[in-house]
Motif scaffolding. Structure first.
Motif, PDB file in Angstrom:
ATOM      1  N   ALA A 183     -32.012  17.903   9.621  1.00 26.11           N
ATOM      2  CA  ALA A 183     -31.303  18.169   8.372  1.00 26.11           C
ATOM      3  C   ALA A 183     -31.757  17.262   7.242  1.00 26.11           C
ATOM      4  O   ALA A 183     -31.588  17.594   6.067  1.00 26.11           O
ATOM      5  N   VAL A 184     -32.349  16.120   7.574  1.00 24.61           N
ATOM      6  CA  VAL A 184     -32.775  15.161   6.558  1.00 24.61           C
ATOM      7  C   VAL A 184     -34.230  15.372   6.163  1.00 24.61           C
ATOM      8  O   VAL A 184     -34.552  15.596   5.005  1.00 24.61           O
ATOM      9  N   SER A 185     -35.144  15.316   7.137  1.00 24.87           N
ATOM     10  CA  SER A 185     -36.571  15.419   6.829  1.00 24.87           C
ATOM     11  C   SER A 185     -37.043  16.869   6.685  1.00 24.87           C
ATOM     12  O   SER A 185     -38.127  17.121   6.177  1.00 24.87           O
ATOM     13  N   LYS A 186     -36.244  17.816   7.162  1.00 25.43           N
ATOM     14  CA  LYS A 186     -36.561  19.249   7.154  1.00 25.43           C
ATOM     15  C   LYS A 186     -37.651  19.618   8.157  1.00 25.43           C
ATOM     16  O   LYS A 186     -38.132  20.747   8.170  1.00 25.43           O
ATOM     17  N   GLU A 187     -38.036  18.695   9.012  1.00 29.28           N
ATOM     18  CA  GLU A 187     -39.042  18.975  10.034  1.00 29.28           C
ATOM     19  C   GLU A 187     -38.451  19.888  11.115  1.00 29.28           C
ATOM     20  O   GLU A 187     -37.323  19.683  11.577  1.00 29.28           O
ATOM     21  N   VAL A 188     -39.206  20.912  11.512  1.00 29.55           N
ATOM     22  CA  VAL A 188     -38.778  21.756  12.620  1.00 29.55           C
ATOM     23  C   VAL A 188     -38.987  20.977  13.913  1.00 29.55           C
ATOM     24  O   VAL A 188     -40.095  20.523  14.203  1.00 29.55           O
ATOM     25  N   LEU A 189     -37.933  20.832  14.712  1.00 27.99           N
ATOM     26  CA  LEU A 189     -37.981  19.981  15.894  1.00 27.99           C
ATOM     27  C   LEU A 189     -38.312  20.752  17.169  1.00 27.99           C
ATOM     28  O   LEU A 189     -39.110  20.298  17.982  1.00 27.99           O
ATOM     29  N   THR A 190     -37.690  21.904  17.345  1.00 28.37           N
ATOM     30  CA  THR A 190     -37.936  22.657  18.571  1.00 28.37           C
ATOM     31  C   THR A 190     -37.427  24.086  18.421  1.00 28.37           C
ATOM     32  O   THR A 190     -36.695  24.410  17.475  1.00 28.37           O
ATOM     33  N   LEU A 191     -37.832  24.919  19.352  1.00 25.23           N
ATOM     34  CA  LEU A 191     -37.307  26.282  19.458  1.00 25.23           C
ATOM     35  C   LEU A 191     -36.666  26.415  20.828  1.00 25.23           C
ATOM     36  O   LEU A 191     -37.306  26.165  21.845  1.00 25.23           O
ATOM     37  N   ALA A 192     -35.383  26.778  20.841  1.00 27.53           N
ATOM     38  CA  ALA A 192     -34.668  26.963  22.101  1.00 27.53           C
ATOM     39  C   ALA A 192     -33.936  28.305  22.028  1.00 27.53           C
ATOM     40  O   ALA A 192     -34.140  29.083  21.094  1.00 27.53           O
ATOM     41  N   TYR A 193     -33.081  28.549  23.016  1.00 27.80           N
ATOM     42  CA  TYR A 193     -32.333  29.803  23.043  1.00 27.80           C
ATOM     43  C   TYR A 193     -30.856  29.527  23.281  1.00 27.80           C
ATOM     44  O   TYR A 193     -30.490  28.596  24.009  1.00 27.80           O
ATOM     45  N   MET A 194     -30.031  30.333  22.660  1.00 32.15           N
ATOM     46  CA  MET A 194     -28.586  30.241  22.840  1.00 32.15           C
ATOM     47  C   MET A 194     -28.043  31.581  23.313  1.00 32.15           C
ATOM     48  O   MET A 194     -28.556  32.637  22.920  1.00 32.15           O
ATOM     49  N   ASN A 195     -27.039  31.523  24.177  1.00 28.87           N
ATOM     50  CA  ASN A 195     -26.256  32.719  24.465  1.00 28.87           C
ATOM     51  C   ASN A 195     -24.894  32.527  23.798  1.00 28.87           C
ATOM     52  O   ASN A 195     -24.665  31.536  23.097  1.00 28.87           O
ATOM     53  N   GLU A 196     -23.990  33.458  24.000  1.00 26.28           N
ATOM     54  CA  GLU A 196     -22.705  33.390  23.305  1.00 26.28           C
ATOM     55  C   GLU A 196     -21.923  32.130  23.678  1.00 26.28           C
ATOM     56  O   GLU A 196     -21.315  31.479  22.831  1.00 26.28           O
ATOM     57  N   GLU A 197     -21.987  31.745  24.947  1.00 26.52           N
ATOM     58  CA  GLU A 197     -21.231  30.578  25.393  1.00 26.52           C
ATOM     59  C   GLU A 197     -21.802  29.285  24.817  1.00 26.52           C
ATOM     60  O   GLU A 197     -21.061  28.407  24.363  1.00 26.52           O
ATOM     61  N   THR A 213     -18.248  21.577  19.715  1.00 31.73           N
ATOM     62  CA  THR A 213     -18.551  20.157  19.904  1.00 31.73           C
ATOM     63  C   THR A 213     -19.372  19.554  18.772  1.00 31.73           C
ATOM     64  O   THR A 213     -19.472  18.334  18.669  1.00 31.73           O
ATOM     65  N   ARG A 214     -19.975  20.420  17.943  1.00 32.62           N
ATOM     66  CA  ARG A 214     -20.859  19.991  16.867  1.00 32.62           C
ATOM     67  C   ARG A 214     -22.071  19.223  17.399  1.00 32.62           C
ATOM     68  O   ARG A 214     -22.625  18.367  16.717  1.00 32.62           O
ATOM     69  N   GLU A 215     -22.454  19.546  18.634  1.00 33.03           N
ATOM     70  CA  GLU A 215     -23.693  19.070  19.231  1.00 33.03           C
ATOM     71  C   GLU A 215     -24.386  20.283  19.851  1.00 33.03           C
ATOM     72  O   GLU A 215     -23.727  21.253  20.227  1.00 33.03           O
ATOM     73  N   THR A 216     -25.723  20.219  19.959  1.00 30.87           N
ATOM     74  CA  THR A 216     -26.469  21.394  20.417  1.00 30.87           C
ATOM     75  C   THR A 216     -26.318  21.646  21.915  1.00 30.87           C
ATOM     76  O   THR A 216     -26.490  20.747  22.733  1.00 30.87           O
ATOM     77  N   TRP A 217     -26.000  22.887  22.216  1.00 27.70           N
ATOM     78  CA  TRP A 217     -25.992  23.418  23.578  1.00 27.70           C
ATOM     79  C   TRP A 217     -26.924  24.625  23.597  1.00 27.70           C
ATOM     80  O   TRP A 217     -26.908  25.435  22.667  1.00 27.70           O
ATOM     81  N   PHE A 218     -27.742  24.733  24.627  1.00 27.51           N
ATOM     82  CA  PHE A 218     -28.681  25.836  24.734  1.00 27.51           C
ATOM     83  C   PHE A 218     -28.562  26.509  26.094  1.00 27.51           C
ATOM     84  O   PHE A 218     -27.841  26.033  26.978  1.00 27.51           O
TER      85      PHE A 218
END
Length: 207
Positions: free
Chosen positions: A21-35, A43-48
């Motif tokens: 959010a700060v440097s605007k660098e793309v960090l990774t590509l992952a996948y999310m499902n509905e859960e 939680t405001r933290e990434t779950w994949f």
């Protein structure tokens, strides 16, 4: 944001592009499902969702390299998610700040651009990498390790050096001291999680 808004594919997944959010660098590509998307929102933290292990995973649960979510967005087709984060360490399992390190264009991609301020973008990226990876022996690592008081002290010292150089009417001295001040200011902005873009937007508004 309601998870039903997202159009998951036939396997119940949607690609999630993770961006600093700060440097605007793309960090990774992952996948999310509905859960995992719902857990990320709660939680405001990434779950994949791990396609290889076929299970949910909380980024940083074992490594400590969690990603605090600043914002979640989806594209016009509602089938891809953009996750803006404040990373607490490297995003890549290799220990690198970002998973995207290798260029298919080789050296051609590193040629100097016509943007004379491109170095600021590059410097912001490098400082973000140092904070995430904390390589031993790097001066930027030392500053982050010492904390905000040390960084503030250096900003003050460099500002004083700029004043002295200007009073001396020495362009050679001034350019070096100004460069040091800009660098330390960018380190401070990173420590405070304030994007350079926010500062530039203030200048634009003032103009």
């Amino acid at each position: 944001m309601n998870t039903p808004d997202i159009k998951f594919d036939e396997k119940g997944l949607a690609p999630a592009i993770v961006q600093d959010a700060v440097s605007k660098e793309v960090l990774t590509l992952a996948y999310m499902n509905e859960e995992s998307l719902r857990k990320s929102i709660e939680t405001r933290e990434t779950w994949f969702y791990s396609r290889s292990r076929q299970e949910l995973w909380h980024k940083g649960a074992t490594s400590g390299n969690t990603q605090k979510i600043v914002d979640l967005k989806y594209d016009c087709d509602k089938d891809a998610i953009l996750v803006l984060v404040e990373p607490a360490g490297p995003a890549c399992h290799t220990g690198n700040y970002t998973c995207f390190n290798d260029s298919l264009l080789g050296e051609a991609a590193t040629e100097v651009t016509s943007d004379r301020f491109a170095i600021l973008n590059e410097l912001e990226k490098v400082i973000a990498e140092r904070e995430a990876e904390m390589p031993e022996g790097a001066y930027t690592t030392y500053l982050f390790d010492q904390g905000v008081d040390k960084i503030l002290k250096k900003v003050g010292e460099e500002a004083s050096e700029v004043i002295i150089a200007a009073k001396n009417r020495s362009h050679e001295e001034l350019k070096w001291e100004a460069a040091d001040l800009i660098y330390h200011l960018l380190v401070l902005l990173r420590e405070q999680k304030l994007p350079l873009d926010d500062v530039l937007s203030v200048l634009q508004k003032r103009r």
